[in-house]
Design an enzyme around this catalytic site. Structure first.
Site, PDB file in Angstrom:
ATOM      1  N   ARG A 167      10.127  -6.720 -21.347  1.00 56.13           N
ATOM      2  CA  ARG A 167      10.686  -5.887 -20.274  1.00 56.13           C
ATOM      3  C   ARG A 167      10.848  -6.713 -18.996  1.00 56.13           C
ATOM      4  NH1 ARG A 167       7.716  -0.389 -18.632  1.00 56.13           N
ATOM      5  NH2 ARG A 167       6.190  -1.879 -17.787  1.00 56.13           N
ATOM      6  N   ARG A 201      18.124 -14.766   6.046  1.00 53.55           N
ATOM      7  CA  ARG A 201      18.510 -13.403   5.673  1.00 53.55           C
ATOM      8  C   ARG A 201      20.020 -13.289   5.480  1.00 53.55           C
ATOM      9  NH1 ARG A 201      20.368  -8.641   7.173  1.00 53.55           N
ATOM     10  NH2 ARG A 201      19.405  -6.795   6.220  1.00 53.55           N
ATOM     11  N   HIS A 227      22.600 -11.007   2.480  1.00 53.82           N
ATOM     12  CA  HIS A 227      22.578 -10.234   1.233  1.00 53.82           C
ATOM     13  C   HIS A 227      22.930 -11.093   0.023  1.00 53.82           C
ATOM     14  CE1 HIS A 227      22.474  -7.028   4.122  1.00 53.82           C
ATOM     15  NE2 HIS A 227      22.445  -6.087   3.178  1.00 53.82           N
ATOM     16  N   GLU A 277      12.314  11.328 -15.572  1.00 51.48           N
ATOM     17  CA  GLU A 277      10.946  10.836 -15.756  1.00 51.48           C
ATOM     18  C   GLU A 277      10.133  11.248 -14.544  1.00 51.48           C
ATOM     19  OE1 GLU A 277      10.797   6.517 -15.805  1.00 51.48           O
ATOM     20  OE2 GLU A 277      12.332   6.377 -14.263  1.00 51.48           O
ATOM     21  N   LYS A 308      12.609  -2.774 -13.561  1.00 51.20           N
ATOM     22  CA  LYS A 308      11.314  -2.536 -12.907  1.00 51.20           C
ATOM     23  C   LYS A 308      11.327  -3.276 -11.570  1.00 51.20           C
ATOM     24  CE  LYS A 308       6.462  -1.841 -14.219  1.00 51.20           C
ATOM     25  NZ  LYS A 308       6.305  -0.465 -13.807  1.00 51.20           N
ATOM     26  N   LEU A 336      12.864   4.215 -16.595  1.00 46.83           N
ATOM     27  CA  LEU A 336      12.229   2.944 -16.919  1.00 46.83           C
ATOM     28  C   LEU A 336      11.797   3.027 -18.386  1.00 46.83           C
ATOM     29  CD1 LEU A 336      11.120   0.272 -15.531  1.00 46.83           C
ATOM     30  CD2 LEU A 336       8.897   1.338 -15.896  1.00 46.83           C
ATOM     31  N   TYR A 355       8.679  -6.484 -11.031  1.00 46.59           N
ATOM     32  CA  TYR A 355       7.239  -6.548 -11.266  1.00 46.59           C
ATOM     33  C   TYR A 355       6.898  -6.012 -12.646  1.00 46.59           C
ATOM     34  CZ  TYR A 355       6.595  -1.472 -10.513  1.00 46.59           C
ATOM     35  OH  TYR A 355       6.626  -0.110 -10.628  1.00 46.59           O
TER      36      TYR A 355
HETATM   37  N1  PLP Z   1       8.553   5.202 -15.142  1.00 51.61           N
HETATM   38  C1  PLP Z   1       8.329   4.674 -13.921  1.00 51.61           C
HETATM   39  C2  PLP Z   1       9.289   4.959 -12.817  1.00 51.61           C
HETATM   40  C3  PLP Z   1       7.188   3.874 -13.701  1.00 51.61           C
HETATM   41  O1  PLP Z   1       6.969   3.342 -12.484  1.00 51.61           O
HETATM   42  C4  PLP Z   1       6.277   3.662 -14.777  1.00 51.61           C
HETATM   43  C5  PLP Z   1       5.062   2.851 -14.585  1.00 51.61           C
HETATM   44  O2  PLP Z   1       4.697   2.482 -13.525  1.00 51.61           O
HETATM   45  C6  PLP Z   1       6.544   4.240 -16.010  1.00 51.61           C
HETATM   46  C7  PLP Z   1       7.705   4.993 -16.167  1.00 51.61           C
HETATM   47  C8  PLP Z   1       5.612   4.041 -17.181  1.00 51.61           C
HETATM   48  O3  PLP Z   1       5.763   2.747 -17.718  1.00 51.61           O
HETATM   49  P1  PLP Z   1       4.574   2.058 -18.525  1.00 51.61           P
HETATM   50  O4  PLP Z   1       4.232   2.977 -19.665  1.00 51.61           O
HETATM   51  O5  PLP Z   1       5.175   0.769 -18.997  1.00 51.61           O
HETATM   52  O6  PLP Z   1       3.427   1.890 -17.590  1.00 51.61           O
END
Ligand code: PLP
Length: 286
Positions: A51, A99, A101, A178, A146, A202, A32
């Site tokens: 991304r 279903r 995997h 993070e 993501k 991320l 997403y």
């Molecule tokens: N890290 C994670 C795990 C996230 O889910 C998000 C945003 O949802 C971010 C960092 C921040 O990313 P962005 O600045 O692209 O929104």
């Protein structure tokens, strides 16, 4: 929200239906993006689409739309909400299949997107800062994707909320990675640090912009591992995301961060960020 996009159609949300055999539902097999819209313009769109491409490549799914197609989908969804600030959510799954995997041989991805008004942090959260707790980073080893499978992130966020905090700061092997849904910055003296990109974070679009803005304005900003001790002794800690922007954290695990108030570095970088956003809204930067 009067219309959403699903597989080529714009529909009222209650008419948008996905099969129970969709691999997104069964396996969390999808990716997403969340793209902010300021003053009717998609903020950092090329970065978000790059991304998205990286996430799709990592899960071996092709991008179902060209940039032009995405743009026309977004324009339609955005028109629903007028000129106010919004965010676009989009999700692509590996589609419907019995279903198993193993990947289906010829997947037809399910593509879903909608726009909604952007919910900013409360003024009080910006002026007073927010509370965070540390938590063991229980996620997998591909946090750079993501992925829609956010069970670990949801458990961690809930753990933070139940401790009266707004975010969980994740720690893996003594190093801060993070937040559950945000990136992290630490200020020590006049230096800014953020964990480096890699499989454990991320690559946040806001994170990259903050690094870019800081460096363009001659602030020392290093992408470097941040240990738990550095977090505990930091003068300032911020979290960043497209919707939270740059939010100061003033308490971690019940202890004040620095003076316990948002710091002067936050004020300076946030002012530069807002200037950049204004320039973007006025079409002075892309
Ligand atoms: N890290 C994670 C795990 C996230 O889910 C998000 C945003 O949802 C971010 C960092 C921040 O990313 P962005 O600045 O692209 O929104």
């Amino acid at each position: 929200m009067s219309q959403v996009y699903l597989d080529g159609k714009f529909l009222p949300p209650e008419q948008a239906r996905v099969s129970v055999f969709d691999r997104g539902f069964i396996f969390g097999d999808g990716v997403y993006e969340v793209i902010p819209v300021f003053g009717g313009r998609l903020f950092r769109l090329p970065h978000h689409l790059a991304r998205l491409d990286a996430s799709l490549a990592a899960i071996r799914l092709r991008n179902p739309h060209t940039v032009q197609e995405w743009n026309s989908i977004f324009k339609y969804l955005m028109a629903e909400h007028g000129t106010g600030d919004q965010s676009i959510y989009l999700q692509i799954t590996r589609g419907v299949a019995p279903r198993d995997h193993a990947f289906p041989p010829n997947p037809v991805p399910t593509v879903f997107a909608y726009a909604q008004p952007l919910k900013y942090p409360l003024t009080e959260q910006l002026t007073q800062g927010v509370t965070a707790v540390t938590a063991t980073d229980i996620r997998w080893q591909r946090c750079d994707i993501k992925a829609i499978a956010l069970l670990a992130n949801a458990l961690l966020r809930q753990q933070a909320i139940e401790q009266g905090a707004v975010e969980a700061i994740l720690v893996r092997d003594g190093m801060v990675t993070e937040g559950a849904a945000s990136n992290l910055f630490v200020v020590s003296g006049d230096r800014l640090f953020t964990p480096p990109k890699g499989p454990y974070i991320l690559p946040g679009i806001t994170r990259d912009l903050v690094v870019e803005i800081a460096r363009a304005n001659n602030f020392a900003c290093e992408e470097k591992q941040v240990g738990i001790e550095a977090l505990r002794t930091a003068d300032e800690v911020w979290l960043t995301s497209s919707t939270k922007e740059i939010l100061p954290i003033t308490r971690i695990d019940g202890h004040p961060v620095g003076t316990g108030k948002p710091g002067s570095m936050h004020a300076r970088i946030f002012a530069l960020y807002k200037e950049y956003k204004q320039a973007f809204i006025q079409g002075r930067v892309e």
